[in-house]
Design an enzyme around this catalytic site. Structure first.
Site, short mmCIF file in Angstrom:
data_model
loop_
_atom_site.label_atom_id
_atom_site.label_comp_id
_atom_site.label_asym_id
_atom_site.label_seq_id
_atom_site.Cartn_x
_atom_site.Cartn_y
_atom_site.Cartn_z
N GLY A 28 6.23 6.39 -5.80
CA GLY A 28 7.44 7.20 -5.63
C GLY A 28 7.52 7.82 -4.25
O GLY A 28 6.86 7.38 -3.32
N HIS A 34 9.61 1.41 1.46
CA HIS A 34 9.61 0.89 0.08
C HIS A 34 10.86 0.06 -0.18
O HIS A 34 10.79 -0.99 -0.84
CB HIS A 34 9.62 2.05 -0.94
N GLY A 147 2.71 -3.88 0.65
CA GLY A 147 3.00 -3.64 2.06
C GLY A 147 1.78 -3.88 2.94
O GLY A 147 0.65 -3.58 2.54
N GLN A 153 -5.66 -2.40 0.93
CA GLN A 153 -5.17 -2.52 -0.46
C GLN A 153 -4.60 -3.92 -0.70
O GLN A 153 -4.85 -4.54 -1.73
CB GLN A 153 -4.10 -1.46 -0.72
N SER A 185 5.47 6.56 5.63
CA SER A 185 4.53 6.86 4.55
C SER A 185 5.05 8.08 3.80
O SER A 185 5.63 8.99 4.41
CB SER A 185 3.15 7.20 5.15
O1 PAF Z 1 0.43 1.61 -2.62
C1 PAF Z 1 0.68 2.36 -3.58
O2 PAF Z 1 1.68 3.08 -3.58
C2 PAF Z 1 -0.29 2.42 -4.76
O3 PAF Z 1 -1.60 2.30 -4.35
C3 PAF Z 1 0.04 1.40 -5.86
C4 PAF Z 1 -0.10 -0.02 -5.37
C5 PAF Z 1 1.46 1.65 -6.36
C6 PAF Z 1 -0.91 1.58 -7.04
O4 PAF Z 1 -0.83 2.86 -7.56
#
Ligand code: PAF
Length: 290
Positions: A28, A34, A147, A153, A185
């Site tokens: 969120g 996003h 991303g 990640q 961010s």
């Molecule tokens: O990148 C994010 O916002 C979080 O790490 C994710 C991938 C939604 C997992 O909670």
């Protein structure tokens, strides 16, 4: 556009959906970075429907981290997703994702999670892997977006999806930046004006590393100390500023623009002494405008 909370609501919605589905997993506090994921799911993978999950995942926050302070703006997020053409926002309560009566089944993160943020934030990637697997199981998407801004990640999730044969395609979404180069961010909103000004040091440092590589520098240590100098000069506290191999994130002996990525994590300190930890990265054959 639908706003769905419970597993039951989501299942009923999903059962009626025909065509290909893209999942944009988020916590969120949505920003243009996003929203670019929705465009990428459509443009790169041609999905028919996009589901945006909004879930501040407690298991990926360590003790003393910013779980309580993490911005929560569901009303605004829903409006932005509707305007961007999402089919649904899925915002489950914590007990729906982690039912208290079910014993946890950890999803061990792959080795690429061991260093960098994995070493500094124990348990973080285990929490990310667990929630990503749960969201993939619930949403059953054809495509999932991640991303490049959260590069480690992306590498961790890719390795997990490959190793567990999860039948989903990953679309990588390029980092969206502010005009001065700062990567967008959700945590940027915690920066006071002076900290916000100094936060551009992250992109400046990455640019310095890419410029050295472009000039033929072959020493990773030279690029790492150039990045550290820029960050220190702007008063940032460096967590790491390193050059690694693409994807595997292994250490390298020689800088190679095509095979290396520079990664930074640094704390920007506000006037009230609160600290905001930001991360950013750049493939060394790329540039940042500005
Ligand atoms: O990148 C994010 O916002 C979080 O790490 C994710 C991938 C939604 C997992 O909670």
């Amino acid at each position: 556009m639908k706003l769905l909370h419970t597993a039951q609501q989501f299942r009923a919605f999903r059962d009626e959906l025909h065509g290909t589905v893209g999942l944009v997993p988020t916590m969120g506090a949505l920003h243009d970075g996003h929203i670019a994921h929705l465009g990428a799911a459509r443009a790169v993978a041609g999905v028919d429907h996009t589901v945006v999950s909004v879930f501040v995942n407690p298991t990926q926050f360590g003790v003393g981290e910013d779980l309580d302070r993490y911005p929560r703006t569901l009303g605004e997020d829903v409006k932005r997703c509707a305007a961007a053409g999402a089919a649904a926002v899925y915002a489950p309560p914590v007990e729906d994702i982690y039912p208290p009566h079910l014993p946890p089944c950890p999803v061990g993160p792959p080795a690429v999670a061991d260093d960098l943020d994995g070493a500094r934030r124990p348990g973080h990637f285990a929490g990310v892997c667990r929630v990503v697997m749960k969201l993939l199981q619930r949403v059953q998407p054809d495509v999932v977006t991640f991303g490049r801004k959260d590069y480690q990640q992306l590498c961790v999730v890719r390795a997990m999806i490959e190793d567990l044969f999860v039948p989903v395609r990953i679309v990588e979404v390029p980092t969206v930046r502010e005009p001065d180069g700062l990567a967008m961010s959700s945590r940027n909103r915690h920066l006071d004006p002076d900290a916000r000004r100094r936060a551009k040091a992250l992109s400046k440092a990455l640019r310095a590393a890419a410029a050295l590589a472009a000039r033929g520098e072959t020493s990773p240590a030279a690029a790492e100390s150039a990045m550290t100098d820029v960050l220190n000069a702007h008063g940032l506290e460096v967590d790491y500023a390193v050059v690694r191999q693409h994807r595997s994130l292994e250490t390298v002996d020689t800088l190679s623009p095509e095979h290396c990525v520079a990664l930074i994590a640094a704390h920007v300190v506000n006037a009230d002494q609160s600290r905001v930890r930001l991360i950013d990265n750049l493939a060394l054959d790329e540039t940042i405008a500005g």
